[in-house]
Design a protein around this motif. Structure first.
Motif, PDB file in Angstrom:
ATOM      1  N   ASN A 122       0.928  -1.108  -0.129  1.00 41.44           N
ATOM      2  CA  ASN A 122      -0.107   0.043   0.011  1.00 41.44           C
ATOM      3  C   ASN A 122       0.782   1.337   0.159  1.00 41.44           C
ATOM      4  OD1 ASN A 122      -2.383  -1.601   0.428  1.00 41.44           O
ATOM      5  ND2 ASN A 122      -2.096  -1.577   2.460  1.00 41.44           N
ATOM      6  N   LEU A 123       2.016   1.291  -0.764  1.00 40.02           N
ATOM      7  CA  LEU A 123       2.799   2.328  -0.857  1.00 40.02           C
ATOM      8  C   LEU A 123       2.286   3.488  -1.827  1.00 40.02           C
ATOM      9  CD1 LEU A 123       5.548   3.616   0.028  1.00 40.02           C
ATOM     10  CD2 LEU A 123       6.679   2.426  -1.608  1.00 40.02           C
ATOM     11  N   LYS A 124       1.844   4.581  -1.379  1.00 39.69           N
ATOM     12  CA  LYS A 124       1.133   5.611  -2.019  1.00 39.69           C
ATOM     13  C   LYS A 124       1.191   6.691  -1.419  1.00 39.69           C
ATOM     14  CE  LYS A 124      -3.366   5.930  -1.579  1.00 39.69           C
ATOM     15  NZ  LYS A 124      -4.784   5.838  -2.200  1.00 39.69           N
ATOM     16  N   LEU A 125       1.711   8.045  -2.384  1.00 41.06           N
ATOM     17  CA  LEU A 125       2.023   9.231  -1.852  1.00 41.06           C
ATOM     18  C   LEU A 125       1.051  10.192  -2.648  1.00 41.06           C
ATOM     19  CD1 LEU A 125       3.993  11.212  -0.078  1.00 41.06           C
ATOM     20  CD2 LEU A 125       5.520  11.163  -2.165  1.00 41.06           C
ATOM     21  N   VAL A 126       0.486  11.222  -1.687  1.00 41.17           N
ATOM     22  CA  VAL A 126      -0.595  12.061  -2.483  1.00 41.17           C
ATOM     23  C   VAL A 126       0.041  13.324  -1.938  1.00 41.17           C
ATOM     24  CG1 VAL A 126      -2.840  12.767  -2.387  1.00 41.17           C
ATOM     25  CG2 VAL A 126      -2.395  10.445  -2.084  1.00 41.17           C
ATOM     26  N   PHE A 127      -0.184  14.122  -2.987  1.00 36.30           N
ATOM     27  CA  PHE A 127       0.361  15.678  -2.656  1.00 36.30           C
ATOM     28  C   PHE A 127      -0.416  16.597  -3.788  1.00 36.30           C
ATOM     29  CE2 PHE A 127       3.449  14.298  -5.733  1.00 36.30           C
ATOM     30  CZ  PHE A 127       3.516  15.145  -6.669  1.00 36.30           C
ATOM     31  N   SER A 128      -0.399  17.777  -3.269  1.00 35.73           N
ATOM     32  CA  SER A 128      -1.360  18.696  -4.124  1.00 35.73           C
ATOM     33  C   SER A 128      -0.457  20.041  -4.580  1.00 35.73           C
ATOM     34  CB  SER A 128      -2.459  19.354  -3.477  1.00 35.73           C
ATOM     35  OG  SER A 128      -3.184  20.377  -4.186  1.00 35.73           O
ATOM     36  N   THR A 129      -0.321  20.494  -5.684  1.00 34.32           N
ATOM     37  CA  THR A 129       0.380  21.757  -6.100  1.00 34.32           C
ATOM     38  C   THR A 129      -0.414  22.915  -5.861  1.00 34.32           C
ATOM     39  OG1 THR A 129      -0.425  21.538  -8.228  1.00 34.32           O
ATOM     40  CG2 THR A 129       1.881  20.501  -7.824  1.00 34.32           C
ATOM     41  N   GLY A 130      -1.635  22.734  -5.269  1.00 35.85           N
ATOM     42  CA  GLY A 130      -2.399  24.008  -4.815  1.00 35.85           C
ATOM     43  C   GLY A 130      -3.001  23.772  -3.398  1.00 35.85           C
ATOM     44  N   SER A 131      -3.877  24.637  -2.854  1.00 31.76           N
ATOM     45  CA  SER A 131      -3.994  24.907  -1.579  1.00 31.76           C
ATOM     46  C   SER A 131      -4.979  23.993  -0.906  1.00 31.76           C
ATOM     47  CB  SER A 131      -4.588  26.278  -1.158  1.00 31.76           C
ATOM     48  OG  SER A 131      -5.713  26.485  -1.945  1.00 31.76           O
ATOM     49  N   THR A 132      -5.711  22.743  -1.676  1.00 30.88           N
ATOM     50  CA  THR A 132      -6.504  21.703  -1.214  1.00 30.88           C
ATOM     51  C   THR A 132      -6.181  20.373  -1.681  1.00 30.88           C
ATOM     52  OG1 THR A 132      -7.993  22.509  -3.207  1.00 30.88           O
ATOM     53  CG2 THR A 132      -8.258  23.282  -0.928  1.00 30.88           C
TER      54      THR A 132
END
Length: 535
Positions: A122-132
């Protein structure tokens, strides 16, 4: 003194080379996968502007085919290189990520521990280039429509709604791949409407290849919400490529027209008052035979129907190769039967002969059905019929044999259009013993009286055993074994399953299975084996 030191050095070198480092024996095998300790950026980071991503683990790790296994959604079109450094892996991207977008990196099993190659789970990475962070989700299951089995590692994509959507040229905006249970989940996506489409994606280019890849789709758009419902898709083959003449193969004895895909039927019209025998071969080739007399070339008009029911017209010149030498080499004339040789027959049966060349002469007086040493009935005593190309002969016969049913084909009793004959052939079939077989009876529940059905009995490998078209149904003389009941809703009443077409927003004809496998024993009857259709 110097001599003593030299001897000591030599001994150290010799014994040092002889010593081997070996892994310690015994002990419990490491089955614990590597654990993610930290990432840069951190999971669910906002306003990320970097071009490098790092993941750190609690043990030494290796990278396994990360370019194939790492799924980045939405599809970034941003090349990257990777570097493994002991207990960490870093990805360096060429460009910055698109602004105000939530990205998910799903590593699958691309990172494993060094010792036992256990994959990080379950290796997963989440990120946003915005504010949400986007919170939309679409999930569900994927099955093959013909077998009802889950499909592993298929691509399930969300496409932007468009009247010009072409999945052979356009990649999905968001996507995921199915696990071994056929389950997919696409998360952290923008909350809006999408077109949901699944493809086999065998070459992993995220584009649809209609020639050999299955696909499935939902007709209505799906809404990616945090509480969205599960979607179930069925996959099917649907070769919607334009039918073409792929190549021609001229020979002295025959001329083959090979089409770009399988065809259902072909009508042949000779344009210059000539005629040639022909046959459909292997489902995708039309073979004309060189018989005399005929002109040097023959023009024909072909009206060809493919598996989707699309009709295409062609004009084709048939020109055989010039003969060299005294005699022409011919393919051997041969025959197969259905049922195959040595398969048991009832005393009343239908028998099919399939020939590899059209037949110009059939001696139905000398071809005989042998019941016993004294009773020989000629083929002319039974009802039989040819197909249009005279390559398939269907016989409705009856025998009074007690043990063995035999067909006797004397040499010369059947001649092909090339003038050759079959060798003397004796085909034998045991008479079916009712006690060695079983019966299955049932009905379609919730059946629409205006609908027609195709009811099929298939074995564990989904090989077709028998077909019926009415409910209630009865399958008789079935060998002991394990089976499934498959029901197709024959909407256009053509007694065949019709596939779907994305371009026409046409779903395939629905197929339903009896949920449980059937175990049939010899000399046994199974009753009330009913298939309940959804209302």
């Amino acid at each position: 003194m110097i001599r003593t030191i030299a001897i000591a050095i030599i001994c150290l070198i010799i014994f040092g080379r002889c010593a081997q480092q070996v892994s310690p024996t015994g002990g419990k095998k490491d089955s614990i996968p590597p654990t993610l300790l930290e990432s840069n950026p951190l999971n669910k980071t906002l306003n990320f502007k970097g071009k490098k991503i790092e993941v750190f683990f609690d043990e030494y790790v290796v990278v396994d085919n990360i370019n194939q296994k790492l799924i980045i959604t939405p599809e970034a079109d941003n090349p990257y290189s990777y570097k493994q450094n002991g207990m960490s892996v870093s990805l360096s991207f060429k460009n910055e990520f698109k602004d105000s977008t939530t990205y998910t990196l799903n590593f699958g099993d691309a990172i494993r521990d060094f010792a036992e190659k256990n994959p990080a789970k379950n290796l997963k990475l989440v990120f946003s280039t915005g504010s949400t962070l986007d919170s939309g989700r679409v999930y569900g299951t994927l099955k093959d429509i013909k077998t009802n089995k889950p499909i592993f590692d298929a691509l399930v994509g969300l496409y932007n709604l468009s009247d010009t959507l072409n999945i052979a040229k356009q990649k999905p905006y968001y996507f995921s791949r199915t696990d071994s249970s056929g389950v997919f989940s696409i998360e952290n996506i923008q909350t809006r409407d999408y077109k949901l489409i699944a493809i086999d994606d065998k070459n992993r280019n995220m584009l649809y290849n209609a020639k050999d890849e299955r696909m499935g789709f939902l007709s209505k758009p799906v809404t990616a919400g945090s509480d969205s419902a599960s979607y179930n898709l069925n996959m099917f083959l649907s070769d919607n490529t334009a039918l073409k003449i792929q190549r021609t193969i001229p020979r002295v004895n025959n001329y083959a027209v090979v089409f770009s895909k399988s065809i259902e039927k072909v009508d042949v019209k000779f344009m210059n008052n000539d005629t040639l025998p022909y046959m459909l071969e292997n489902g995708a080739a039309l073979k004309f035979f060189n018989v005399q007399p005929h002109p040097d070339s023959t023009l024909v008009k072909l009206t060809v129907t493919d598996s989707l029911g699309t009709v295409t017209d062609f004009e084709q010149k048939i020109a055989f190769q010039a003969q060299r030498g005294k005699e022409r080499q011919r393919d051997p004339f041969n025959m197969t039967t259905k049922p195959e040789g040595n398969k048991a027959l009832t005393n009343t049966f239908t028998y099919t002969l399939n020939l590899n060349k059209p037949v110009q002469f059939l001696d139905d007086k000398n071809i005989t059905l042998i019941t016993d040493s004294l009773t020989h009935e000629p083929l002319s005593a039974f009802k039989y019929r040819w197909d249009p190309t005279r390559t398939t002969l269907s016989i409705e016969a009856k025998s009074f044999a007690k043990d063995t049913i035999k067909w006797d084909f004397p040499k010369g009793s059947m001649l092909s259009v090339e003038g050759d004959t079959l060798p003397k052939t004796l085909l034998k079939h045991p008479v079916l013993n009712e006690e060695n077989y079983g019966q299955i009876r049932g009905a379609i529940v919730n059946a629409d009286t205006s609908m027609r059905y195709i009811i099929e009995l298939v074995d564990e490998q989904y090989k077709l055993i028998e077909t019926q078209y009415t409910s209630p149904y009865t399958f008789i003389h079935i060998p002991q074994g394990k089976y499934y009941i498959r029901v197709t809703l024959d909407a256009n009443r053509n007694r065949r399953w019709d596939t779907g077409e994305l371009d026409k927003d046409k779903q395939p004809e629905a197929i339903y299975y009896l949920p449980d496998k059937i175990l049939l024993k010899a000399n046994f009857e199974l009753n009330d084996v009913n298939v309940t259709l959804p209302k």
